[in-house]
Design a protein around this motif. Structure first.
Motif, mmCIF file in Angstrom:
data_model
loop_
_atom_site.group_PDB
_atom_site.id
_atom_site.type_symbol
_atom_site.label_atom_id
_atom_site.label_comp_id
_atom_site.label_asym_id
_atom_site.label_seq_id
_atom_site.Cartn_x
_atom_site.Cartn_y
_atom_site.Cartn_z
ATOM 1 N N LEU A 70 57.241 44.236 70.268
ATOM 2 C CA LEU A 70 56.255 45.112 71.067
ATOM 3 C C LEU A 70 55.975 46.294 70.122
ATOM 4 O O LEU A 70 54.684 46.583 70.496
ATOM 5 C CB LEU A 70 57.234 45.693 72.370
ATOM 6 N N GLY A 88 57.746 47.469 79.110
ATOM 7 C CA GLY A 88 58.566 46.713 78.301
ATOM 8 C C GLY A 88 59.725 45.911 78.914
ATOM 9 O O GLY A 88 60.357 44.661 78.165
ATOM 10 N N VAL A 112 56.112 40.829 75.942
ATOM 11 C CA VAL A 112 55.321 40.763 74.673
ATOM 12 C C VAL A 112 53.956 39.979 74.695
ATOM 13 O O VAL A 112 52.892 40.351 74.098
ATOM 14 C CB VAL A 112 56.398 40.170 73.627
ATOM 15 N N ALA A 167 51.558 42.279 76.456
ATOM 16 C CA ALA A 167 51.054 43.235 75.561
ATOM 17 C C ALA A 167 50.183 42.716 74.405
ATOM 18 O O ALA A 167 49.183 43.107 74.149
ATOM 19 C CB ALA A 167 52.241 44.006 74.767
#
Length: 257
Positions: free
Chosen positions: A26, A230, A236, A239
């Motif tokens: 991240l 998160g 991930v 994002a």
């Protein structure tokens, strides 16, 4: 239209041998890291590693302050005496900033977590306790740290009275009520998991300052920062999809701090 947007995520939320999320992956995507300070998650070693990795990548470090609630991950609403809450928020900021400085960085903003975030958006007493703690902590820059909060939060008015800056944020992976608040995690559909849907929402938030609420209402939420949690499964991927969509739409990713 906002041509510049910050992309933030909650990081460092493991504890001891228990890990949560892929912080390193991240940190290669976001521009700001909301680092758990030990009250809802995180411990000294995790904080140290997270801050060091953020510094290595040039990612801004924020103190994600919380109620003292490790068992409930900071998502249980609590009635905490204002003086005590102020002291606990100040403690968390100070601890994180000390470790961040040892790693070559520093805390550049504050973001309440979970139940404290939602409570401080509407509760004047709890919000003032948070703001007072931020006002008491003056970093090397010589001016109070900004606080991340929802548009329309009571924090904005209270912070202005303390000369504490605020920054509005939106949530790409959370459902909204018609009032512009977040749908409770107890409700089905409160957290979004489809990368295409989350990315499209983020672009609209950045470009138009709008989001569609659960009842179809169009809500104005002009924000400088977009959050992807998160701890969400597949965070991930979410994002990365958000970052790709934003840059593809001509939005510059840059930390507000």
């Amino acid at each position: 239209m906002n041509a510049v947007i910050d992309l933030n995520a909650d990081l460092g939320e493991g504890f001891g041998v228990w890990s949560l999320g892929d912080d390193l992956a991240l940190l290669d995507v976001v521009t700001s890291a909301n680092v758990a300070c030990g009250f809802h998650a995180g411990d000294p070693l995790i904080i140290r590693r997270t801050c060091a990795a953020a510094v290595d990548r040039g990612v801004a470090i924020g103190a994600q302050v919380s109620y003292r609630d490790l068992a409930g991950f900071g998502r249980r609403e609590m009635d905490v005496d204002p003086e005590e809450l102020c002291a606990e928020v100040l403690y968390q900021i100070s601890a994180l900033d000390g470790i961040a400085r040892a790693m070559g960085g520093e805390v550049t903003y504050v973001k309440p977590h979970g139940a404290l975030y939602n409570r401080a958006c509407r509760d004047v007493v709890q919000a003032e306790a948070v703001v007072a703690a931020v006002a008491d902590y003056i970093p090397s820059a010589g001016r109070p740290l900004p606080i991340l909060t929802l548009p329309g939060s009571v924090l904005h008015e209270i912070a202005a009275g303390y000369d504490v800056p605020t920054v509005t944020e939106s949530f790409a992976d959370r459902a909204y009520t018609p009032a512009g608040t977040l749908v409770s995690r107890r409700e089905p559909g409160s957290v979004l998991h489809d990368p295409d849907e989350v990315a499209a929402r983020a672009v609209r938030m950045a470009r138009e300052g709008m989001v569609t609420a659960v009842d179809g209402t169009e809500v104005r939420i002009g924000a400088r920062s977009v959050c992807v949690h998160g701890d969400t499964p597949g965070a991930v991927v979410l994002a990365e999809a958000v970052r790709k969509a934003l840059t593809g739409a001509g939005v510059t990713l840059e930390s507000f701090a």
